[in-house]
Design a protein around this motif. Structure first.
Motif, PDB file in Angstrom:
ATOM      1  N   UNK A  68       0.748  -1.080  -0.074  1.00  0.00           N
ATOM      2  CA  UNK A  68       0.025  -0.018  -0.032  1.00  0.00           C
ATOM      3  C   UNK A  68       0.851   1.203   0.020  1.00  0.00           C
ATOM      4  N   UNK A  69       2.060   1.002   0.567  1.00  0.00           N
ATOM      5  CA  UNK A  69       3.047   2.176   0.715  1.00  0.00           C
ATOM      6  C   UNK A  69       3.442   2.694  -0.697  1.00  0.00           C
ATOM      7  N   UNK A 117       4.369   6.984  10.478  1.00  0.00           N
ATOM      8  CA  UNK A 117       4.894   5.716  10.436  1.00  0.00           C
ATOM      9  C   UNK A 117       5.734   5.499   9.128  1.00  0.00           C
ATOM     10  N   UNK A 118       5.436   6.144   8.098  1.00  0.00           N
ATOM     11  CA  UNK A 118       6.362   5.862   7.039  1.00  0.00           C
ATOM     12  C   UNK A 118       7.787   6.166   6.856  1.00  0.00           C
ATOM     13  N   UNK A 145       6.064   9.121  -0.894  1.00  0.00           N
ATOM     14  CA  UNK A 145       5.227   8.058  -0.873  1.00  0.00           C
ATOM     15  C   UNK A 145       3.991   8.703  -2.101  1.00  0.00           C
ATOM     16  N   UNK A 146       4.195  10.070  -2.570  1.00  0.00           N
ATOM     17  CA  UNK A 146       3.374  10.615  -3.576  1.00  0.00           C
ATOM     18  C   UNK A 146       3.674   9.923  -5.055  1.00  0.00           C
ATOM     19  N   UNK A 147       4.974   9.085  -5.022  1.00  0.00           N
ATOM     20  CA  UNK A 147       5.511   8.785  -6.168  1.00  0.00           C
ATOM     21  C   UNK A 147       4.256   7.633  -6.806  1.00  0.00           C
ATOM     22  N   UNK A 158      11.903   6.559   4.066  1.00  0.00           N
ATOM     23  CA  UNK A 158      11.352   6.611   2.912  1.00  0.00           C
ATOM     24  C   UNK A 158      11.737   5.865   1.957  1.00  0.00           C
ATOM     25  N   UNK A 159      13.119   5.049   2.070  1.00  0.00           N
ATOM     26  CA  UNK A 159      13.870   4.376   1.311  1.00  0.00           C
ATOM     27  C   UNK A 159      13.171   3.456   0.427  1.00  0.00           C
ATOM     28  N   UNK A 160      12.182   2.678   1.306  1.00  0.00           N
ATOM     29  CA  UNK A 160      11.523   1.555   0.399  1.00  0.00           C
ATOM     30  C   UNK A 160      10.786   2.265  -0.908  1.00  0.00           C
ATOM     31  N   UNK A 161      10.595   3.443  -0.998  1.00  0.00           N
ATOM     32  CA  UNK A 161       9.698   4.058  -2.141  1.00  0.00           C
ATOM     33  C   UNK A 161      10.607   3.984  -3.060  1.00  0.00           C
TER      34      UNK A 161
END
Ligand code: FER
Length: 310
Positions: free
Chosen positions: A24-25, A39-40, A233-235, A265-268
């Motif tokens: 979902x992220x 949380x992100x 996360x707006x990506x 935020x690196x998982x984005x």
């Protein structure tokens, strides 16, 4: 614990943890709230074998004014936008010696969720980075447009507590049409610039990094060079970023992606890198030792600016 009870716990965990899973992220369409953002940012950082530096950090002093280096000039551009219905402002960096007798390429440089048109120049010190690179012959003289990427009638940086809201985030999505239909035209009407994709780059930090990917890859006829530093996360989901993989392979001159290995935020960007790698889309993936901060963004602008328009 019996099996039934264990299943129940697992089901409950799914319901409560689902909003924080990478699926979902990565989709970036979640409601923006302060709790979600916290949380992100607090997500566990898991580094893989690809998550290493492509480049060393810039030499010290790279973002300080240096004696003997001519400084570019920063001025304000105002333009009318029918997206916001207002007169909007952008900061324009003109390289030292700017002359209307020459034509220049243009980099559109976008700020983060709490920032505005002054963030790159002030907090990151983008002008000094460009002055030094251009003076050393490491970057092509270019115009850098630093707009306000929050396309709302009131586009001021929101007060603390109002930054991570759906209203603020919506302004960053609305900026797509403001940029394409109003800002670019205003820049090209006022300055002596090339007006084709080979001479237009877009890059940004965090929320602006997400915008750079969304708008840059979404409009390959407009932008030939794309840079995303710590994209937020707006990506868009990677598979939506590049609907036409074949065209992307040919069209994008440079796709530059970076993030700090201390940035929650690196998982984005890991998700974007994995997708690009899987589909053989050439790109730079630079994972430095910084966090979600100006040190990472300054360093990555330093590397990105040297690789565009040549
Ligand atoms: C989020 C966390 C961070 C988010 C945006 C950000 C859209 C942006 C951070 C920045 O611009 O610095 O969950 O949601």
């Amino acid at each position: 614990m019996n099996a039934k009870f264990r299943k129940m716990i697992a089901a409950l965990a799914c319901i409560f943890l689902f909003p924080f899973t990478s699926a979902s992220f990565a989709h970036g369409q979640e409601q923006v709230t302060p709790e979600r953002a916290r949380a992100n940012f607090a997500r566990p950082i898991e580094l893989g074998p690809d998550d290493v530096r492509a480049f060393p950090d810039a030499p010290s002093g790279f973002r300080d004014a240096r004696a003997g280096v001519p400084q570019g000039q920063v001025e304000e551009l105002t333009y009318e936008s029918r997206i916001t219905g207002t007169l909007r402002r952008a900061q324009i960096y003109l390289p030292a010696g700017y002359s209307p007798d020459r034509k220049y390429p243009v980099l559109y440089l976008l700020h983060g969720i709490g920032g505005n048109q002054d963030e790159w120049r002030g907090y990151v010190r983008a002008s000094a980075i460009l002055d030094n690179l251009i003076a050393d012959g490491k970057a092509v003289p270019m115009i850098v447009v630093m707009p306000n990427g929050r396309a709302l009638p009131d586009d001021r940086s929101p007060p603390e507590g109002k930054v991570f809201t759906p209203e603020n985030a919506a302004g960053f999505a609305k900026f797509e049409r403001d940029l394409l239909d109003f800002l670019i035209q205003a820049v090209e009407a006022k300055y002596s610039v090339y007006a084709d994709r080979e001479h237009r780059a877009i890059a940004g930090l965090s929320m602006g990094g997400g915008q750079a990917l969304n708008f840059g890859l979404g409009h390959p006829d407009t932008f030939g060079w794309v840079g995303a530093f710590s994209p937020a996360p707006n990506t868009r989901p990677p598979e939506d970023l590049l609907p036409d993989l074949k065209a992307a392979r040919k069209q994008v001159a440079l796709l530059y992606l970076s993030c700090g290995n201390r940035d929650g935020l690196i998982s984005v960007s890991q998700g974007v890198h994995a997708y690009l790698k899987q589909h053989d889309i050439p790109h730079v993936w630079n994972v430095d030792d910084h966090g979600h901060d100006g040190d990472s963004w300054a360093n990555n602008l330093y590397h990105f600016a040297q690789r565009i328009f040549r």
